[in-house]
Design a protein around this motif. Structure first.
Motif, PDB file in Angstrom:
ATOM      1  N   VAL A 324       1.324   5.443  -2.819  1.00  0.00           N
ATOM      2  CA  VAL A 324       1.675   4.615  -1.751  1.00  0.00           C
ATOM      3  C   VAL A 324       0.495   3.969  -1.105  1.00  0.00           C
ATOM      4  CG1 VAL A 324       2.447   4.387   0.556  1.00  0.00           C
ATOM      5  CG2 VAL A 324       3.407   6.032  -0.837  1.00  0.00           C
ATOM      6  N   ILE A 325      -0.892   4.662  -1.128  1.00  0.00           N
ATOM      7  CA  ILE A 325      -1.976   4.005  -0.645  1.00  0.00           C
ATOM      8  C   ILE A 325      -2.368   3.057  -1.687  1.00  0.00           C
ATOM      9  CG2 ILE A 325      -4.354   4.609  -0.346  1.00  0.00           C
ATOM     10  CD1 ILE A 325      -3.418   7.288   0.462  1.00  0.00           C
ATOM     11  N   ARG A 326      -2.080   3.198  -3.040  1.00  0.00           N
ATOM     12  CA  ARG A 326      -2.631   2.171  -4.125  1.00  0.00           C
ATOM     13  C   ARG A 326      -1.551   0.918  -3.727  1.00  0.00           C
ATOM     14  NH1 ARG A 326      -3.006   6.416  -7.599  1.00  0.00           N
ATOM     15  NH2 ARG A 326      -1.099   6.005  -8.600  1.00  0.00           N
ATOM     16  N   LEU A 327      -0.451   0.979  -3.412  1.00  0.00           N
ATOM     17  CA  LEU A 327       0.312  -0.355  -3.226  1.00  0.00           C
ATOM     18  C   LEU A 327       0.005  -0.854  -1.939  1.00  0.00           C
ATOM     19  CD1 LEU A 327       3.828   1.383  -4.606  1.00  0.00           C
ATOM     20  CD2 LEU A 327       2.142  -0.476  -5.590  1.00  0.00           C
ATOM     21  N   GLN A 328      -0.313   0.068  -0.982  1.00  0.00           N
ATOM     22  CA  GLN A 328      -0.652  -0.709   0.371  1.00  0.00           C
ATOM     23  C   GLN A 328      -2.297  -1.448   0.097  1.00  0.00           C
ATOM     24  OE1 GLN A 328      -0.511   3.106   2.779  1.00  0.00           O
ATOM     25  NE2 GLN A 328       1.066   2.047   4.186  1.00  0.00           N
ATOM     26  N   GLU A 329      -3.125  -0.948  -0.858  1.00  0.00           N
ATOM     27  CA  GLU A 329      -4.292  -1.422  -0.875  1.00  0.00           C
ATOM     28  C   GLU A 329      -4.193  -2.802  -1.580  1.00  0.00           C
ATOM     29  OE1 GLU A 329      -6.497   1.372  -2.922  1.00  0.00           O
ATOM     30  OE2 GLU A 329      -7.052   2.438  -1.077  1.00  0.00           O
ATOM     31  N   ARG A 330      -3.109  -2.856  -2.305  1.00  0.00           N
ATOM     32  CA  ARG A 330      -2.883  -4.169  -2.778  1.00  0.00           C
ATOM     33  C   ARG A 330      -2.060  -5.167  -1.984  1.00  0.00           C
ATOM     34  NH1 ARG A 330       0.027  -1.620  -8.384  1.00  0.00           N
ATOM     35  NH2 ARG A 330      -1.809  -0.454  -9.047  1.00  0.00           N
ATOM     36  N   GLY A 331      -1.875  -4.933  -0.743  1.00  0.00           N
ATOM     37  CA  GLY A 331      -1.281  -5.756   0.177  1.00  0.00           C
ATOM     38  C   GLY A 331       0.035  -5.507   0.585  1.00  0.00           C
ATOM     39  N   MET A 332       0.661  -4.408   0.122  1.00  0.00           N
ATOM     40  CA  MET A 332       2.237  -4.293   0.387  1.00  0.00           C
ATOM     41  C   MET A 332       2.389  -3.472   1.717  1.00  0.00           C
ATOM     42  SD  MET A 332       4.989  -2.103  -2.260  1.00  0.00           S
ATOM     43  CE  MET A 332       4.515  -3.482  -3.573  1.00  0.00           C
ATOM     44  N   PRO A 333       3.298  -3.710   2.659  1.00  0.00           N
ATOM     45  CA  PRO A 333       3.367  -3.186   3.710  1.00  0.00           C
ATOM     46  C   PRO A 333       3.798  -1.751   3.588  1.00  0.00           C
ATOM     47  CG  PRO A 333       4.463  -5.253   3.704  1.00  0.00           C
ATOM     48  CD  PRO A 333       4.150  -5.069   2.271  1.00  0.00           C
ATOM     49  N   PRO A 334       3.779  -0.758   4.440  1.00  0.00           N
ATOM     50  CA  PRO A 334       3.888   0.669   4.407  1.00  0.00           C
ATOM     51  C   PRO A 334       5.333   1.059   3.814  1.00  0.00           C
ATOM     52  CG  PRO A 334       2.847   0.293   6.415  1.00  0.00           C
ATOM     53  CD  PRO A 334       3.153  -1.246   5.733  1.00  0.00           C
ATOM     54  N   ILE A 335       6.400   0.667   4.642  1.00  0.00           N
ATOM     55  CA  ILE A 335       7.616   1.061   4.012  1.00  0.00           C
ATOM     56  C   ILE A 335       8.024   0.594   2.881  1.00  0.00           C
ATOM     57  CG2 ILE A 335      10.202   0.787   4.722  1.00  0.00           C
ATOM     58  CD1 ILE A 335       9.598   1.242   7.417  1.00  0.00           C
ATOM     59  N   PRO A 336       7.961  -0.892   2.321  1.00  0.00           N
ATOM     60  CA  PRO A 336       7.909  -1.207   0.931  1.00  0.00           C
ATOM     61  C   PRO A 336       7.230  -0.490   0.045  1.00  0.00           C
ATOM     62  CG  PRO A 336       8.176  -3.049   2.370  1.00  0.00           C
ATOM     63  CD  PRO A 336       7.582  -2.038   3.371  1.00  0.00           C
ATOM     64  N   ALA A 337       6.015  -0.129   0.330  1.00  0.00           N
ATOM     65  CA  ALA A 337       5.097   0.480  -0.539  1.00  0.00           C
ATOM     66  C   ALA A 337       6.006   1.793  -0.815  1.00  0.00           C
ATOM     67  CB  ALA A 337       3.717   0.683   0.155  1.00  0.00           C
ATOM     68  N   MET A 338       5.979   2.676   0.223  1.00  0.00           N
ATOM     69  CA  MET A 338       6.858   3.822   0.021  1.00  0.00           C
ATOM     70  C   MET A 338       8.141   3.742  -0.790  1.00  0.00           C
ATOM     71  SD  MET A 338       7.250   7.317   0.889  1.00  0.00           S
ATOM     72  CE  MET A 338       6.349   7.415   2.203  1.00  0.00           C
ATOM     73  N   GLN A 339       8.938   2.970  -0.708  1.00  0.00           N
ATOM     74  CA  GLN A 339      10.073   2.661  -1.555  1.00  0.00           C
ATOM     75  C   GLN A 339       9.623   2.424  -2.922  1.00  0.00           C
ATOM     76  OE1 GLN A 339      11.811  -0.333   0.700  1.00  0.00           O
ATOM     77  NE2 GLN A 339      13.046   0.915   2.105  1.00  0.00           N
TER      78      GLN A 339
END
Length: 466
Positions: A324-339
Motif C-alpha cells: 500500500v505504501i509503495r502505491l501511495q508513494e507513486r501518488g495513489m490515494p489511500p483507499i485506491p492504494a489499499m484496493q
C-alpha cells in the motif's frame, strides 16, 4: 487408558515398514468398546462380512478411540470393490476419481467405505494408465489399484493410521506397530519417508496436522526430509491445498500447527508473501498471526463459528501495508492504494492456495475497512456502523492493535461509539472535529462559491470526500 493397551504384549523392534503377519490385539489388550462406535459403522462392517467380504474399521477412528478421543467419523476398509459395496447398500453412492470410494448414507451420518488399495509399481510400463499413474516427481495422480489387506496396510501413510478394528471379534490388527507409536506419541511414516513424500507431498502437511492435533512428535527419520522436500507442495493442485489449510487451521490447534509449519519450512510454501513479511518484520508479523490463530482456537473450543475469510485476512495482512505504501508513494490515494494492493496480493495467493471468491471478497472488504475506520467525521461513523462488514473490520482493527500497531486509540473509540447513545455519539464526533481544528491543526483553505456553510450540531465544515 494406554496402559491397558500394553498390559499383555510387547512390541518388537521398530521398523518403518509393515509386517506380513500383524500384531493381533484381543479385546483384553485394548480399551475399545463396541458401545463407543457408531452403530451404522458396525452395521456396514457386519453386512459386508456376512456377504463374504473382509471389512474393518480403519485409520483415524481406531487411533482416536485408543487415545480416548471421540472420533469425528468412522471409516471402513473392505475387500469389496466400490461396485460390490454399492450392490449391498441401496443408500450408497460411489464418489471420487483419484481415489474411488463409497459413501453409505444413514440420515446425516455417512460411513466412508474404501476398497483395500495396493502400492503402485515404480515402473510406469507396468501400470494400467486407467488405474493409476505418477507424475515425473513421483506424485501419485490416481489411486485405484486394489489389493489385499496386507497391501492396504503397506500403502497407508502413517503407522498410527494402519490399525484395523473388527467390531465383530473386537480384535485390532496392527501391521506397522502403530499401537507402539501411539503409546510413544510418535507420528511415523510407513516406508521410505522421501519416497512417500514424493508420492504425495500433502503427507508433509498431514504429518504436521497429526502432530499438532495429538500433541505428538514427528519421528526423526520421518521429519528429516521435510524441509528439503517442502517445495514439492508447489506441484499440488491449489484447490486441494485450500482444503488442507482449512484442516490445519480450523481444527482447534492452529498455533502449534503454525509453529510446526514455520519450523519445517512449509509455511512459506503455503503463504510466500506472509513468510517474507515474517522475515522482514518478525515481531509484529508473528504476534499478529499468533493472536489471530489463538482467537480462532478459542472460538472453536467455545463452539462458535469461524470464517475462513477472517483467517486468511489475518495470515496475509502483514504482507499488505508495504505494498500500500509503495502505491501511495507513486501518488495513489489511500483507499485506491489499499484496493489495488489487496487485489495484487490475493491474486498471487490464489495461485498457491485456491481461496474461493466467496472468501476473497470478504477479505478485501475487511482490509478496505481498515482504511475507512479512521474516517469518522460527519455521518461517516454511522454509515460505517451500518456496513455489513463493520464487525469483521472492527475485530480486525483490534487484532492489529493487539500486535502492537499504533492507531491513536482508534479501537477504543469505536468500542465506546458502539455502546454510546445518539447524544453521546454526537459529542464524540464534535470532539473529533475540535481536535481537527485545534491550534496546531493545519489551516484549511476557505472554499469559494455561494454554497451555504454547513451549520448544525457539529459546527464543523463538511470534510472532503474520501
Amino acid at each position: 487408558m494406554l496402559k491397558k493397551l500394553f498390559k499383555s504384549f510387547r512390541s518388537p523392534l521398530r521398523r518403518a515398514q509393515t509386517k506380513s503377519t500383524p500384531q493381533v490385539l484381543s479385546s483384553s489388550q485394548h480399551p475399545i468398546k463396541r458401545s463407543e462406535i457408531s452403530r451404522y459403522a458396525i452395521s456396514v462392517v457386519e453386512r459386508l462380512q456376512q456377504a463374504g467380504y473382509q471389512a474393518y474399521l480403519v485409520g483415524g477412528c481406531v487411533r482416536d478411540l485408543l487415545l480416548d478421543i471421540d472420533p469425528k467419523d468412522f471409516d471402513v476398509a473392505t475387500s469389496a470393490t466400490p461396485e460390490q459395496v454399492r450392490a449391498e447398500f441401496r443408500n450408497a453412492r460411489i464418489i471420487g476419481r483419484r481415489f474411488k470410494l463409497v459413501h453409505v448414507h444413514f440420515g446425516r451420518e455417512i460411513i466412508e467405505t474404501a476398497t483395500f488399495r495396493a502400492n503402485h509399481p515404480q515402473d510406469d510400463e507396468e501400470e494400467d494408465s486407467h488405474l493409476s499413474s505418477r507424475n515425473e516427481s513421483g506424485r501419485i495422480l490416481r489411486d485405484n489399484v486394489y489389493g489385499t489387506l496386507e497391501d492396504d496396510a503397506q500403502r497407508r501413510d502413517f503407522t498410527i493410521n494402519a490399525l484395523y478394528y473388527d467390531p465383530v471379534t473386537e480384535r485390532i490388527l496392527d501391521y506397522a506397530n502403530g499401537a507402539h507409536d501411539i503409546h510413544n506419541h510418535l507420528v511415523r511414516l510407513i516406508g521410505d519417508p522421501t519416497q512417500r513424500y514424493q508420492e504425495d507431498p500433502v503427507r508433509m502437511l498431514r504429518a504436521v496436522r497429526f502432530a499438532a492435533k495429538l500433541d505428538f512428535d514427528i519421528e526423526k527419520h520421518s521429519a528429516a526430509p521435510i524441509y528439503k522436500l517442502a517445495p514439492l507442495l508447489a506441484g499440488v493442485p491449489a484447490a486441494r491445498l485450500f482444503d488442507e489449510v482449512l484442516k490445519l487451521f480450523l481444527s482447534g490447534y492452529a498455533i502449534y500447527t503454525y509453529e510446526l509449519l514455520v519450523d519445517y519450512g512449509l509455511y512459506g510454501q503455503l503463504f510466500p508473501a506472509s513468510a517474507a513479511a515474517l522475515k522482514q518484520n518478525p515481531d509484529y508479523t508473528d504476534t499478529l498471526i499468533r493472536n489471530a490463530l489463538g482467537n480462532t482456537d478459542l472460538r472453536i473450543q467455545q463452539g462458535k463459528t469461524v470464517t475462513p475469510a477472517f483467517l486468511f485476512a489475518a495470515l496475509l495482512w502483514p504482507a499488505l501495508p508495504a505494498r500500500v505504501i509503495r502505491l501511495q508513494e507513486r501518488g495513489m490515494p489511500p483507499i485506491p492504494a489499499m484496493q489495488e494492493a489487496a487485489h495484487e496480493l490475493i491474486s498471487e495467493q490464489v495461485q498457491r492456495i485456491a481461496v474461493p471468491k466467496r472468501f476473497t471478497l470478504p477479505i478485501r472488504e475487511i482490509w478496505d475497512m481498515q482504511e475507512r475506520l479512521p474516517r469518522r467525521s460527519g455521518k461517516r461513523a454511522d454509515l460505517l456502523l451500518e456496513n455489513p462488514r463493520f464487525r469483521a473490520g472492527y475485530d480486525f482493527l483490534l487484532l492489529r492493535e493487539s500486535a502492537g500497531e499504533q492507531t491513536g486509540g482508534l479501537g477504543d473509540w469505536w468500542t465506546d461509539y458502539q455502546d454510546a447513545n445518539d447524544s453521546e455519539r454526537r459529542g464524540m464526533i464534535r470532539d473529533l472535529s475540535s481536535k481537527d481544528e485545534g491550534p496546531n491543526a493545519p489551516r484549511k483553505r476557505r472554499r469559494s462559491g455561494s454554497k451555504r456553510k454547513r451549520s448544525g450540531a457539529d459546527g464543523a465544515a463538511q470534510p472532503a470526500a474520501d
